[in-house]
Design an enzyme around this catalytic site. Structure first.
Site, short mmCIF file in Angstrom:
data_model
loop_
_atom_site.label_atom_id
_atom_site.label_comp_id
_atom_site.label_asym_id
_atom_site.label_seq_id
_atom_site.Cartn_x
_atom_site.Cartn_y
_atom_site.Cartn_z
N LYS A 13 0.83 -1.21 0.00
CA LYS A 13 0.00 0.00 0.00
C LYS A 13 0.86 1.26 0.00
O LYS A 13 0.56 2.21 -0.70
CB LYS A 13 -0.93 0.03 1.22
N ARG A 88 -9.70 0.37 9.12
CA ARG A 88 -9.15 -0.95 9.43
C ARG A 88 -10.14 -1.80 10.20
O ARG A 88 -9.85 -2.94 10.51
CB ARG A 88 -7.92 -0.74 10.30
N ARG A 127 11.97 -5.90 3.96
CA ARG A 127 11.91 -4.47 4.31
C ARG A 127 12.88 -4.17 5.45
O ARG A 127 13.57 -3.15 5.45
CB ARG A 127 10.48 -4.10 4.70
N ARG A 139 11.19 -0.49 12.06
CA ARG A 139 9.97 -0.29 12.83
C ARG A 139 9.89 -1.28 13.98
O ARG A 139 10.20 -2.46 13.82
CB ARG A 139 8.76 -0.49 11.91
N ARG A 150 -0.20 -8.58 13.84
CA ARG A 150 -0.73 -7.68 12.80
C ARG A 150 -1.56 -8.46 11.78
O ARG A 150 -2.63 -8.01 11.35
CB ARG A 150 0.40 -6.93 12.10
P1 ADP Z 1 1.07 -2.06 8.31
O1 ADP Z 1 2.35 -2.06 7.54
O2 ADP Z 1 1.00 -3.18 9.29
O3 ADP Z 1 -0.13 -1.96 7.46
P2 ADP Z 1 0.68 0.65 9.44
O4 ADP Z 1 1.87 1.50 9.31
O5 ADP Z 1 -0.49 0.96 8.57
O6 ADP Z 1 1.17 -0.84 9.28
O7 ADP Z 1 0.17 0.63 10.96
C1 ADP Z 1 1.03 0.29 12.02
C2 ADP Z 1 0.24 0.16 13.31
O8 ADP Z 1 -0.44 1.39 13.60
C3 ADP Z 1 -0.86 -0.89 13.31
O9 ADP Z 1 -0.39 -2.19 13.59
C4 ADP Z 1 -1.78 -0.35 14.41
O10 ADP Z 1 -1.26 -0.60 15.70
C5 ADP Z 1 -1.72 1.14 14.18
N1 ADP Z 1 -2.76 1.60 13.24
C6 ADP Z 1 -2.56 2.18 12.03
N2 ADP Z 1 -3.72 2.49 11.45
C7 ADP Z 1 -4.70 2.07 12.30
C8 ADP Z 1 -6.12 2.10 12.26
N3 ADP Z 1 -6.80 2.60 11.22
N4 ADP Z 1 -6.80 1.57 13.32
C9 ADP Z 1 -6.17 1.07 14.38
N5 ADP Z 1 -4.83 1.00 14.48
C10 ADP Z 1 -4.09 1.51 13.46
#
Ligand code: ADP
Length: 193
Positions: A13, A88, A127, A139, A150
């Site tokens: 994404k 999400r 990554r 991260r 996750r």
């Molecule tokens: P990923 O690469 O896992 O898609 P993101 O960078 O989008 O990771 O998100 C990292 C973390 O931030 C998630 O695991 C969650 O803890 C939190 N997070 C991000 N967006 C949301 C959301 N819309 N609702 C709840 N938690 C979120």
């Protein structure tokens, strides 16, 4: 152009958002990036979110809905935005619908990047290796244990979001296993048809 990008962690994404940002001159609104910035700045939201994010769980809906509700009203989002990592949960998707109705806006597309789950752990490891190689910060949630959480959060809480949009006839699926350029082309196709 108002777009939602759905897909599991490691689906690509972020990579595809960066290309869409350049092409359409609209911002990428990544709740993950915004939350990481809040953690870094040690704001109250960041302090609340840090431990949850490090584990790989989802932060409360009210927190991210609040963040996005403010962000989409900012000037740079007036002509559109790409939502990456939001909504999400189905509750977030419903809250987004309410926000958009209130602002008199509609989504142009909801695109899901479909990826074979077996490939995701390897993508995460790649990554991490690339980040280390260029001297960047890995991260805190890019480790096998948090990644497992996750993926579980994705399966139980985010996969239903795809069904939510499919039920409204708004979901378009793109093969996220294809090479990066081919995925971009498929997104383009989905946006223009
Ligand atoms: P990923 O690469 O896992 O898609 P993101 O960078 O989008 O990771 O998100 C990292 C973390 O931030 C998630 O695991 C969650 O803890 C939190 N997070 C991000 N967006 C949301 C959301 N819309 N609702 C709840 N938690 C979120």
């Amino acid at each position: 152009m108002r777009l939602v990008l759905l897909g599991p962690p490691g689906a690509g994404k972020g990579t595809q958002s960066a290309r869409l940002v350049a092409k359409y001159a609209i911002p990428q609104l990544s709740t993950g990036d915004m939350l990481r910035a809040a953690v870094e700045a040690r704001t109250p939201i960041g302090l609340e979110a840090k431990e949850i994010m490090d584990r790989g769980a989802l932060v409360p809906d009210s927190v991210v809905v609040g963040i996005i509700g403010q962000r989409i009203k900012e000037k740079d989002a007036a002509n559109g935005f790409i939502l990456d990592g939001f909504p999400r949960t189905v509750a977030q998707a419903e809250a987004l619908d309410d926000l958009l109705v209130r602002e008199g806006l509609t989504l142009d597309a909801v695109i899901e990047l479909s990826v074979d789950e077996n490939a995701l752990l390897d993508r995460m490891k790649k990554r991490v290796d690339e980040t280390i190689a260029r001297g960047g910060d890995v991260r805190a949630d890019d480790n096998p244990e948090a990644f497992k959480t996750r993926l579980e959060a994705y399966r139980s809480q985010t996969a239903p979001v795809s069904h939510y949009y499919a039920g409204k006839g708004e979901l378009k699926q793109v093969d996220g296993m294809a090479p990066v350029d081919a995925v971009s082309a498929a997104i383009e196709q989905a946006l223009t048809h």
